[in-house]
Design an enzyme around this catalytic site. Structure first.
Site, PDB file in Angstrom:
ATOM      1  N   GLY A  12       0.810  -1.212   0.000  1.00  0.00           N
ATOM      2  CA  GLY A  12       0.000   0.000   0.000  1.00  0.00           C
ATOM      3  C   GLY A  12       0.847   1.267   0.000  1.00  0.00           C
ATOM      4  O   GLY A  12       0.612   2.182   0.793  1.00  0.00           O
ATOM      5  N   SER A  13       1.815   1.355  -0.901  1.00  0.00           N
ATOM      6  CA  SER A  13       2.743   2.496  -0.886  1.00  0.00           C
ATOM      7  C   SER A  13       2.039   3.831  -1.109  1.00  0.00           C
ATOM      8  O   SER A  13       2.369   4.824  -0.451  1.00  0.00           O
ATOM      9  CB  SER A  13       3.878   2.298  -1.897  1.00  0.00           C
ATOM     10  N   LEU A  88      -5.180  -6.064  -5.632  1.00  0.00           N
ATOM     11  CA  LEU A  88      -5.092  -7.032  -6.720  1.00  0.00           C
ATOM     12  C   LEU A  88      -6.338  -7.908  -6.812  1.00  0.00           C
ATOM     13  O   LEU A  88      -6.251  -9.122  -6.963  1.00  0.00           O
ATOM     14  CB  LEU A  88      -3.839  -7.893  -6.539  1.00  0.00           C
ATOM     15  N   ASN A 105      -7.733   4.724  -8.692  1.00  0.00           N
ATOM     16  CA  ASN A 105      -6.636   3.765  -8.705  1.00  0.00           C
ATOM     17  C   ASN A 105      -5.384   4.453  -9.223  1.00  0.00           C
ATOM     18  O   ASN A 105      -5.457   5.397 -10.014  1.00  0.00           O
ATOM     19  CB  ASN A 105      -6.983   2.587  -9.637  1.00  0.00           C
ATOM     20  N   HIS A 107      -1.841   3.633 -11.310  1.00  0.00           N
ATOM     21  CA  HIS A 107      -1.236   2.641 -12.204  1.00  0.00           C
ATOM     22  C   HIS A 107       0.180   3.097 -12.538  1.00  0.00           C
ATOM     23  O   HIS A 107       0.396   4.269 -12.862  1.00  0.00           O
ATOM     24  CB  HIS A 107      -2.066   2.494 -13.487  1.00  0.00           C
ATOM     25  N   ASP A 148      -8.071  -1.039 -15.666  1.00  0.00           N
ATOM     26  CA  ASP A 148      -7.329   0.119 -16.179  1.00  0.00           C
ATOM     27  C   ASP A 148      -7.991   0.834 -17.351  1.00  0.00           C
ATOM     28  O   ASP A 148      -7.306   1.415 -18.193  1.00  0.00           O
ATOM     29  CB  ASP A 148      -5.899  -0.298 -16.578  1.00  0.00           C
ATOM     30  N   GLU A 177       4.076   8.101  -8.266  1.00  0.00           N
ATOM     31  CA  GLU A 177       2.684   7.737  -7.972  1.00  0.00           C
ATOM     32  C   GLU A 177       2.227   8.349  -6.665  1.00  0.00           C
ATOM     33  O   GLU A 177       1.135   8.918  -6.576  1.00  0.00           O
ATOM     34  CB  GLU A 177       2.530   6.210  -7.862  1.00  0.00           C
TER      35      GLU A 177
END
Length: 195
Positions: A12-13, A88, A105, A107, A148, A177
């Site tokens: 969970g960065s 995931l 989200n 990506h 996506d 990100e």
């Protein structure tokens, strides 16, 4: 105020960066809950150590049951924006409907390139390098029913350093990100970004 629910399967960065930004008063938001589909997810003890409630909703034989459970947990926590941080598992129709237009989200590439089923983590960076791309980046997008394909909210391009390997590219993109997600949430909170 943004009331955030986080979904994370592993570290969970992006979630960590967002929670740190809240703690440092760089983002006006509240972390309501962290949910994982894996009991061994490193995101869970990290969140618990910061006083954030956590739940595990494993991938069940009946996907509909897991979808109902997830939707109920997010609603009960008062979440108004759902953040996927390396989650995931495909979201089910109940959760997608209840939080339509409110699920974001991150990506690790410049969508629509290098997205789709099975394209996550190092697989993305391997594909980017194999394609000989000169730049990569991070994308924040809305979640819809497919992998996506939701509307792109924000992107940041990053030149690929000469000789970069998968690990170096992963580290570079992960930092982009995290900062992009915090900036995007600030723009949403202040009304500069509507979607």
């Amino acid at each position: 105020m943004l009331k955030l629910g986080f979904l994370a399967s592993n570290n969970g960065s992006a979630m960590r960066a967002i929670v740190d930004a809240i703690a440092a008063h760089r983002l006006c938001a509240h972390a309501c809950v962290v949910v994982s589909n894996k009991a061994e997810s490193a995101a869970l003890p990290w969140a618990q150590g910061r006083g954030i409630p956590t739940r595990v909703i494993p991938t069940l034989p009946d996907a509909g049951e897991a979808d109902i459970a997830l939707c109920e947990v997010l609603k009960a926590a008062g979440v108004n924006l759902v953040i996927l941080s390396g989650y995931l598992r495909k979201l089910g129709p109940r959760t997608l409907e209840a939080f339509a237009g409110r699920i974001l989200n991150t990506h690790p590439a410049l969508l629509p390139k290098f997205g789709g089923k099975g394209m996550f983590g190092r697989r993305v960076h391997e594909a980017v390098l194999a394609a000989g791309e000169l730049e990569t980046g991070a994308t924040i997008h809305l979640i819809d029913g497919e992998y996506d394909t939701g509307s792109i909210i924000a992107q940041r391009a990053i030149p690929i350093p000469t000789g970069a390997d998968v690990a170096a590219l992963e580290e570079l993109v992960m930092g982009a990100e995290a900062s992009l997600f915090v900036e995007t949430l600030n723009r949403i909170q202040t009304g500069q970004l509507n979607f």
